[in-house]
Design an enzyme around this catalytic site. Structure first.
Site, PDB file in Angstrom:
ATOM      1  N   SER A  56       0.812  -1.210   0.000  1.00  0.00           N
ATOM      2  CA  SER A  56       0.000   0.000   0.000  1.00  0.00           C
ATOM      3  C   SER A  56       0.849   1.266   0.000  1.00  0.00           C
ATOM      4  O   SER A  56       1.943   1.301   0.565  1.00  0.00           O
ATOM      5  CB  SER A  56      -0.901   0.016   1.242  1.00  0.00           C
ATOM      6  OG  SER A  56      -1.567   1.252   1.380  1.00  0.00           O
ATOM      7  N   TYR A 111      -2.387   5.568  -4.402  1.00  0.00           N
ATOM      8  CA  TYR A 111      -3.419   6.591  -4.325  1.00  0.00           C
ATOM      9  C   TYR A 111      -2.879   7.799  -5.075  1.00  0.00           C
ATOM     10  O   TYR A 111      -1.828   8.330  -4.715  1.00  0.00           O
ATOM     11  CB  TYR A 111      -3.706   6.986  -2.875  1.00  0.00           C
ATOM     12  CG  TYR A 111      -4.475   5.965  -2.087  1.00  0.00           C
ATOM     13  CD1 TYR A 111      -5.825   5.749  -2.329  1.00  0.00           C
ATOM     14  CD2 TYR A 111      -3.861   5.219  -1.074  1.00  0.00           C
ATOM     15  CE1 TYR A 111      -6.547   4.820  -1.596  1.00  0.00           C
ATOM     16  CE2 TYR A 111      -4.578   4.297  -0.335  1.00  0.00           C
ATOM     17  CZ  TYR A 111      -5.916   4.099  -0.600  1.00  0.00           C
ATOM     18  OH  TYR A 111      -6.621   3.178   0.129  1.00  0.00           O
ATOM     19  N   LYS A 138      -7.912  -0.585  -9.629  1.00  0.00           N
ATOM     20  CA  LYS A 138      -8.591  -1.162  -8.466  1.00  0.00           C
ATOM     21  C   LYS A 138      -9.825  -0.324  -8.119  1.00  0.00           C
ATOM     22  O   LYS A 138      -9.716   0.875  -7.872  1.00  0.00           O
ATOM     23  CB  LYS A 138      -7.645  -1.198  -7.269  1.00  0.00           C
ATOM     24  CG  LYS A 138      -8.236  -1.804  -6.000  1.00  0.00           C
ATOM     25  CD  LYS A 138      -7.178  -1.852  -4.909  1.00  0.00           C
ATOM     26  CE  LYS A 138      -7.713  -2.523  -3.652  1.00  0.00           C
ATOM     27  NZ  LYS A 138      -8.726  -1.692  -2.957  1.00  0.00           N
TER      28      LYS A 138
END
Length: 347
Positions: A106, A130, A222
């Site tokens: 992540s 992100y 995703k």
């Protein structure tokens, strides 16, 4: 206490963790209806076993993006593993390497990318991004993971804004978290999570060409949940889709999986995360067209209970259950798993 299934690990992990950490892991968005339905959806599917087949040898191996994995059971990106175990993502990476499966690291990892790679240098790793409004920060991270040997870039789409996670708001957990890797190129120290939460709200389909121009890594999207977006993913030449509603933290998945698989027509690989708790669930997801599944919360339960060894046990339990499910339905290889194995009930 003997831990023989994933829900055993869940119960034991709850006893080990503080309330705020437990809420952070278990919480969903708003009333958590979607989180709970991720699990309930699998119970609405029945298996249709075939017998009188030689299942003396059952092979759980498969490939994702051309890389072989020991079973179609991999690790989804979840943040802040140091909340539940001191070595955090380093322990997770070692367990994934030992199991021979993929671990998606992540953006919000609590260990540095370099330390994770050192901990498991031979492991198959993808990186979850992100997208930050600062393009230079995105570029720096992507180039860094590429140089560290990560094999794919997973771009999370379903958080243009963060879902309404009531427990985290009540506990003010984010103010106690720091990020090691998500930082400005001009800064060198870990910084508080709440200062770095900006995620691009303007990301559009046409922006994917910029990411494709700066990396040779395959790009996985995703958070795709509809036929329309799946078709756009194919049109924009990405290499894969993870059907995901962020573990129920954002806005139902089984229906979405069948819709997305039908839409891509085999042109790109489709994966699933969310709600998988048994080997039967893995088999059902593959029968509906997923190439593999990714585990989120169960990995953190294993980590909280026993660190690296707990993650290994969670993966081993699920793989053994999946092996048994394959044998009991007459599937000798992953290639033999197909839609004829399942039917939907009216539960």
């Amino acid at each position: 206490m003997s831990l023989v299934c994933l829900t055993d690990f869940q119960a034991h992990a709850r006893e080990q963790l503080s309330k705020s950490t437990r809420d952070f892991i278990e919480g969903g968005a708003d009333d958590s209806i979607t989180r709970d339905d991720n699990i309930a959806a699998f119970k609405r599917i029945r298996l249709r076993p075939r017998y009188l087949r030689d299942v003396s040898e059952v092979d759980t191996r498969t490939t994702i993006q051309g890389e072989e994995i020991s079973a179609p059971i991999c690790i989804a990106p979840t943040g802040f593993h140091c909340l539940v175990w001191p070595d955090g993502e380093m322990s997770t990476a070692r367990a994934a390497q030992a199991a021979g499966i993929c671990y998606i690291t992540s953006t919000f990892a609590s260990c540095s990318l370099e330390d994770i790679v050192i901990a498991a240098p031979e492991g198959l790793r993808w990186f979850q991004l992100y997208v930050h409004p600062d393009l230079q920060l995105n570029k720096q991270l992507i180039q860094r993971v590429e140089s560290l040997g990560f094999k794919a870039l997973v771009i999370t789409l379903d958080t243009p804004v963060c879902g309404n996670r009531r427990h985290d708001i009540r506990n003010q957990l984010r103010r106690n978290l720091t990020l090691t890797d998500l930082q400005s190129p001009k800064k060198g120290n870990a910084i508080p999570y709440f200062q770095m939460t900006p995620i691009s709200t303007s990301l559009c389909w046409n922006d994917l060409s910029w990411f494709q121009s700066i990396t040779r890594l395959p790009i996985i999207l995703k958070g795709i949940l509809t036929k329309e977006d799946a078709e756009l993913a194919v049109k924009h030449n990405v290499q894969g889709i993870i059907v995901s509603n962020h573990g129920g933290r954002q806005l139902d998945e089984i229906d979405a999986l069948t819709e997305v698989v039908a839409a891509v027509k085999g042109k790109i690989e489709v994966y699933l995360d969310g709600g998988v708790r048994t080997g039967n669930d893995v088999l059902k997801a593959l029968a509906l067209g997923a190439k593999c599944i990714f585990l989120g919360r169960p990995i953190l339960w294993g980590l909280a209970c026993k660190g690296e060894h707990g993650v290994k046990e969670v993966l081993n339990i699920l793989t053994n259950e999946f092996h048994t499910s394959m044998a009991l339905t007459g599937c000798r290889s992953v290639a033999e798993i197909n839609r004829n194995l399942v039917q939907f009930s009216r539960l």
